[in-house]
Design an enzyme around this catalytic site. Sequence first.
Site, PDB file in Angstrom:
ATOM      1  N   ILE A 162      28.026  24.809  39.872  1.00  0.00           N
ATOM      2  CA  ILE A 162      27.168  23.666  39.593  1.00  0.00           C
ATOM      3  C   ILE A 162      27.951  22.700  38.704  1.00  0.00           C
ATOM      4  CG2 ILE A 162      24.964  22.916  38.608  1.00  0.00           C
ATOM      5  CD1 ILE A 162      24.779  24.795  41.110  1.00  0.00           C
ATOM      6  N   PRO A 170      24.366  20.679  35.597  1.00  0.00           N
ATOM      7  CA  PRO A 170      23.069  21.367  35.719  1.00  0.00           C
ATOM      8  C   PRO A 170      21.875  20.412  35.628  1.00  0.00           C
ATOM      9  CG  PRO A 170      24.490  22.498  34.154  1.00  0.00           C
ATOM     10  CD  PRO A 170      25.193  21.222  34.532  1.00  0.00           C
ATOM     11  N   THR A 198      21.663  16.966  36.670  1.00  0.00           N
ATOM     12  CA  THR A 198      21.431  16.259  37.934  1.00  0.00           C
ATOM     13  C   THR A 198      21.146  17.263  39.053  1.00  0.00           C
ATOM     14  OG1 THR A 198      23.823  16.158  38.274  1.00  0.00           O
ATOM     15  CG2 THR A 198      22.784  14.202  37.356  1.00  0.00           C
ATOM     16  N   GLN A 224      17.849  17.413  41.550  1.00  0.00           N
ATOM     17  CA  GLN A 224      17.865  17.473  43.013  1.00  0.00           C
ATOM     18  C   GLN A 224      16.916  18.547  43.546  1.00  0.00           C
ATOM     19  OE1 GLN A 224      19.325  15.485  45.517  1.00  0.00           O
ATOM     20  NE2 GLN A 224      19.103  14.346  43.635  1.00  0.00           N
ATOM     21  N   GLY A 274      21.570  18.677  47.632  1.00  0.00           N
ATOM     22  CA  GLY A 274      20.599  17.626  47.957  1.00  0.00           C
ATOM     23  C   GLY A 274      19.441  18.102  48.809  1.00  0.00           C
ATOM     24  N   GLU A 275      19.657  19.137  49.586  1.00  0.00           N
ATOM     25  CA  GLU A 275      18.650  19.503  50.578  1.00  0.00           C
ATOM     26  C   GLU A 275      18.031  20.882  50.403  1.00  0.00           C
ATOM     27  OE1 GLU A 275      21.538  17.905  53.314  1.00  0.00           O
ATOM     28  OE2 GLU A 275      19.940  16.941  54.442  1.00  0.00           O
TER      29      GLU A 275
HETATM   30 MO1  MOS Z   1      20.283  13.554  54.532  1.00  0.00          MO
HETATM   31  S1  MOS Z   1      18.719  13.813  55.828  1.00  0.00           S
HETATM   32  O1  MOS Z   1      21.666  14.027  55.331  1.00  0.00           O
HETATM   33  O2  MOS Z   1      20.222  12.001  53.884  1.00  0.00           O
END
Ligand code: MOS
Length: 752
Positions: A635, A638, A640, A644, A710-711
Amino acid sequence: MANGETYFGTARGRVDGPAKVTGSARYAAEFAAADLAHGHVVSAAIAKGRIAAIETAAAEAVHGVLRIFTHANRPGTAWRDARYRDEVAPPGSPFRPLHDAKIVFSGQPIALVVAEDDATARYAASLLRVRYAAEPHATDLERQRGQAYVPRRKRTGIAPPPKPRGDAQKAFDAAPVRIDHEYRVAVEHHNPMEPHASTVIWEGDGRITVHDKIQGVQNSLGYITGVFGLSQKNVRVLSPFVGGAFGSGLRPQYQLFLAVMAALDLKRSVRVELTRDQMFTLGYRPATIQRVALGAAPDGTLQAILHDAIAGTSTFEDYQEVVVNWSSLLYHCDNVALTYRLAQIDTYTPADMRAPGATLGVFALESAIDELAYAAGVDPLEIRRRNYTRTDENEGKDFTSKELMECYRLGAERFGWSRRSAAPRSMREGRELVGWGVASGAWEAMMMKTSARAALTADGRLEVATATADIGTGTYTILTQIAADALGLPMESVTARIGDSALPHSPVEGGSWTAASAGSAVQAACRAVREKLFSAARAAENSPLANADPSHVRFVNGRIVLAADPARFITVADAMRAAGLERLEEEATASPDSATQKRYSAYTHSAIFAEVRVDAQLGVVRVTRIVNAVAAGRIINPRTARSQIIGGVVFGLGMALTEESLPDHALGRFMNHNLGEYHIPVNADVPAIDVIFVDEHDDKASPLGVKGLGEIGIVGSAAAIANAVYHATGTRVRSLPMTLDKLLPEKPAGRA
Ligand code: MOS
């Protein structure tokens, strides 16, 4: 030249935070020019058919109206959109605004009214009279599912379902415990705070500067140059700040086309900003109908997995995402059959939305696993541990790292899972039914080839640059941390520049790959500068490093220090001066290691635990606690990183309980195209979210040991909440969002 890491792994505030809170960070629609004209988009009111006529006279008569563009008078266009198509648009015939009289979705842009100011453009647009020749449309996936087909043209970068393993149907038929259900998720729109907008500045001589709301400036550049037949040297695209996107900014949207078209034709600057309503005319998370069938031994050990998904797409592009593959990735099972099909409906093409595919497929799978747990009488967490896999059975590969078991352990401990009582409806408190649920999550840990530049100046300042974006993820901040560490400078001496198509090549910010990709590129560029700087330092007169080799020194606090004797050093500024250097600039490219990629699979994992309280009489669901334990390699920051994960979990909460673009199939359009009626979670809906980053050492996924964040936060989030709702109420809701009507309350005692 190994360096200590002062910043890597430490919680830092956003370096772009002050610019954002003071308003000095400007977004695409906030740029102006002396001669700026304003375009307002007119949207089609039918879902399918033709434009018979557009009467523009009344609008043209309005003082201040400059031009009204329609399909009938659109300037000639090169339409070389092939390159753009390969990058992010799904295969098919890419949508071309104002191309002809054909209407293929409700909300399709059919005219652009350009005026001296925005209010005039908008007023004049209201005066257009459009006559349509409507044709019957089909917007209901349920009715089109019979037409579902396996996509023939595969979308680049989207893995089709793996080949079947064993004999899933036979194993399912023979299994002692079986679950077989359909799951549905409503259409969701991205709804970023910043609406899509493009401001095109006319620079004269056919040159334009474009401020675009986009997750990848070079993607917009490719689109503009391809579609309008312009040379790259005449176009520059900027997007240094992006007010959220979640995937809606991967693909250049139609306002970019319209703004560039108008600017080139009028030879003046033009801005086109979409209204909030028009934000519901772009891509969206597709509707899906999924069937998951699981067969297991009496102890819950999986014997068969069948997962079929049908997803909606448009009539002109085959949007594809990875929906079902997770079902043969997350658990050990010898008999697996997965299928993924599309069905065309008369809407715009769906688009990637935060963890595209996984969000949908993992909801269905993790709901089904939960159902299996109850059917087998096994604890829902235990059934996941019991079916754990150490390898990627789709690909027959080892993982670069996988600490999901530790996610289960630490998450359960923090959540207090062991205090859960097994039976549904058994944790009532007053009028509230309390429920606890768990789900697993996974997301691919990708790295993409990216270039970056680093420039050190004699004043001891460092600038790093690459064309990526920061869509709110913290990219500016982590690039600054990585660069500062690489040259041993304070973060305050480092500036990161991104969001400019003239900078070194970067893919779109997406797929959770930016930290690993842009981060590695920036580090490589800084290391190249460091090598040059070291040579200069060694050659300086009376250099304390004269006989040192690279392994003897460290870069710390703006100094190059002899590791064995830290009192002996030369400052970066002195080294530059001694060598007569004003500026040291290097560019480097970081690429994923293809041999490693062939041998290993790289994924992030998570275990997410949810507590809900459901009003027994009213069916109101409150999410009261979330613990998400995430294994994502190292990481960088930590703070930011946690942000996310929280953002992802909240997105999943919306998917679980409130978010739904409601179609009116009679009209073929979404009804609730505004934030008053499309319900995203607000502060009062969001509980304490406890994020745990599980230690995970990964030296293969990327040079930084980073996997991306991010996901993963959204994956599993809706399933954990749905599973908690079942535990609370005994009602299994297989269609999201779980609105009140789906949680029919108890009938009051003594009433019929
Ligand atoms: Mo993401 S859906 O790859 O911005």
